[in-house]
Motif scaffolding. Structure first.
Motif, mmCIF file in Angstrom:
data_model
loop_
_atom_site.group_PDB
_atom_site.id
_atom_site.type_symbol
_atom_site.label_atom_id
_atom_site.label_comp_id
_atom_site.label_asym_id
_atom_site.label_seq_id
_atom_site.Cartn_x
_atom_site.Cartn_y
_atom_site.Cartn_z
ATOM 1 N N HIS A 103 -9.600 1.994 -5.068
ATOM 2 C CA HIS A 103 -8.873 1.661 -3.836
ATOM 3 C C HIS A 103 -7.951 2.802 -3.428
ATOM 4 C CE1 HIS A 103 -10.258 -2.439 -3.693
ATOM 5 N NE2 HIS A 103 -10.048 -2.499 -4.988
ATOM 6 N N SER A 104 -8.292 4.015 -3.885
ATOM 7 C CA SER A 104 -7.402 5.133 -3.624
ATOM 8 C C SER A 104 -8.207 6.381 -3.308
ATOM 9 C CB SER A 104 -6.551 5.431 -4.859
ATOM 10 O OG SER A 104 -5.809 4.299 -5.196
ATOM 11 N N CYS A 124 0.441 -2.337 -6.144
ATOM 12 C CA CYS A 124 -0.141 -1.433 -5.138
ATOM 13 C C CYS A 124 -1.635 -1.758 -5.032
ATOM 14 C CB CYS A 124 0.072 0.020 -5.557
ATOM 15 S SG CYS A 124 -0.681 1.184 -4.419
ATOM 16 N N CYS A 152 0.862 -1.186 0.000
ATOM 17 C CA CYS A 152 0.000 0.000 0.000
ATOM 18 C C CYS A 152 0.896 1.233 0.000
ATOM 19 C CB CYS A 152 -0.889 0.023 1.240
ATOM 20 S SG CYS A 152 -2.129 -1.282 1.227
ATOM 21 N N ALA A 208 1.192 -4.884 2.444
ATOM 22 C CA ALA A 208 -0.270 -4.914 2.387
ATOM 23 C C ALA A 208 -0.858 -5.772 3.509
ATOM 24 C CB ALA A 208 -0.734 -5.444 1.034
ATOM 25 N N GLN A 235 0.291 -3.065 8.225
ATOM 26 C CA GLN A 235 0.569 -1.640 8.000
ATOM 27 C C GLN A 235 1.669 -1.077 8.900
ATOM 28 O OE1 GLN A 235 -2.434 1.347 9.364
ATOM 29 N NE2 GLN A 235 -3.826 -0.388 9.274
ATOM 30 N N ALA A 291 -5.111 3.944 3.302
ATOM 31 C CA ALA A 291 -4.674 3.087 2.187
ATOM 32 C C ALA A 291 -4.952 1.613 2.481
ATOM 33 C CB ALA A 291 -3.187 3.298 1.909
ATOM 34 N N HIS A 292 -4.924 1.265 3.757
ATOM 35 C CA HIS A 292 -5.143 -0.141 4.141
ATOM 36 C C HIS A 292 -6.608 -0.463 4.381
ATOM 37 C CE1 HIS A 292 -1.150 -2.049 4.832
ATOM 38 N NE2 HIS A 292 -0.786 -0.793 4.676
ATOM 39 N N GLY A 311 -3.725 -0.381 -2.555
ATOM 40 C CA GLY A 311 -4.487 0.692 -1.916
ATOM 41 C C GLY A 311 -3.580 1.883 -1.729
ATOM 42 N N SER A 312 -4.111 3.079 -1.960
ATOM 43 C CA SER A 312 -3.248 4.228 -1.706
ATOM 44 C C SER A 312 -4.058 5.447 -1.312
ATOM 45 C CB SER A 312 -2.319 4.498 -2.895
ATOM 46 O OG SER A 312 -2.932 5.311 -3.840
#
Ligand code: BGC
Length: 361
Positions: free
Chosen positions: A123-124, A79, A22, A39, A42, A359-360, A81-82
């Motif tokens: 996811h961002s 990636c 992430c 991921a 965290q 992000a997570h 999630g961000s």
């Protein structure tokens, strides 16, 4: 940007053939900081350092370069999630970063154009910087680490930074003055974050019989003349922020000093009277806004976050009785005594903690 330490860290996150990570990012006036996390955990993270970025184009390039650098050391890394924290106004697909100079296109990030490898669709999120800070406070509160980083300045005994039943306001001074609310959903007590732009609320002075009345009016009029032709009371941001310190100092000397906030802070530390008074005034106005936010949002805790609070702890400790008096000297004075005010006392990029948390999610 990617050294051997980062390389071995990223590769250690491989599970079978999958290497998922992430990304958190914190965008400031002078640049961008990234934080890559495993991921699956965290707390397992690496921060590749600060990259100079002063325009939307440089911002886009920083993402492209990071993607290439990651792929060159960990091919196929994905990636999942961000989240990016950014000061400024969000409008549809754009964020306007006020800290960058030049024409509007230099300041305007087009969210849909950010490298999708590092900003995957659905996811961002792009967050306001203090919105990220509020998530950071939630993350530290949930992990039981809040007491390590924050100290209660005043307020009723007991309780915690992230109140169980009531709303919390998170405030910070950087180049501007930002704040966000952590609203408690009444039934479930879940936390709902709401970014605000309360740094633009118009400031007020003390009443006419207060001993500081004339000095305060002098400061407000000086800053009003500087930015608003004397037509408006300045927003709190012009009194309590990086540039606010300079305005407060210039108001004291009735002129243009040409100093920056860092220089004034250094001078204050060495005992310069005007510099110290300017710093003190900026905390008084910050505290006055805190009081107004407490009433306006009905919150029971206020969190003053970010590294300026840590760097200026020496001054906050010295003027604490005056700040507490400013906060408690209020209209509905019995109620304001129920509100706890906390200040950050240990270095930690709370905004980045928040972007990682989101992000997570
Ligand atoms: C911006 C806010 C930001 C604050 C602190 C203000 O000038 O408008 O969005 O939260 O500065 O950086």
């Amino acid at each position: 940007m990617i050294d051997s330490q980062v390389l071995s860290k990223i590769n250690s996150w491989k599970v079978g053939n999958n290497l998922n990570f992430c990304l958190g990012a914190d965008v400031g006036g002078s640049g961008i900081r990234f934080c890559l996390t495993n991921a699956n955990d965290q707390n397992d993270k690496i921060e590749p350092g600060h990259i100079k970025v002063k325009s939307a184009q440089e911002f886009m390039n920083a993402f492209d370069n990071l993607h290439q650098a990651i792929q060159s050391v960990a091919k196929g890394a994905k990636c999942v999630g961000s989240s990016i924290a950014c000061a400024g106004l969000r409008k549809e697909d754009t964020v306007q970063v006020m800290n960058w100079n030049g024409p509007a296109e230099n300041q305007t990030i087009r969210i849909s154009k950010i490298n999708q490898n590092l900003f995957p669709k659905s996811h961002s999120l792009v967050l306001n910087d203090l919105e990220a800070g509020a998530y950071g406070v939630i993350a530290l509160g949930e992990s039981g680490k809040a007491n390590e980083y924050f100290q209660k300045l005043w307020g009723p005994k007991g309780g915690s930074l992230l109140s169980k039943y009531y709303h919390t306001a998170v405030m910070a001074m950087g180049s501007g003055l930002g704040s966000a609310l952590i609203i408690k959903e009444p039934e479930t007590h879940a936390n709902v974050v709401m970014p605000t732009e309360s740094g633009y609320l118009m400031s007020s002075s003390r009443g006419m019989e207060h001993p500081n009345y004339n000095k305060e009016i002098g400061t407000l009029e000086f800053i009003s003349d500087r930015y608003f032709d004397g037509q408006l009371n300045p927003p709190y941001e012009d009194l309590a922020s990086g540039h606010g310190i300079v305005d407060d100092y210039d108001a004291l000397i009735h002129g243009k000093s040409g100093l920056d906030a860092g220089q004034i802070a250094e001078m204050a530390k060495k005992g310069d009277l005007n510099a110290k008074t300017a710093m003190k005034n900026h905390y008084i106005f910050f505290t006055r806004l805190a009081k107004q936010l407490a009433y306006g949002t009905n919150c029971r805790s206020i969190v003053m976050a970010l590294s300026n609070q840590v760097a200026n702890k020496w001054l906050i400790d010295e003027i604490l009785p005056e700040l507490e008096a400013e906060f408690k000297d209020a209209t509905a004075w019995r109620w304001i005594r129920e509100v706890s005010v906390y200040s950050q006392v240990k270095e930690c990029n709370v905004n980045m903690v928040g972007t990682t948390y989101v992000a997570h999610y």
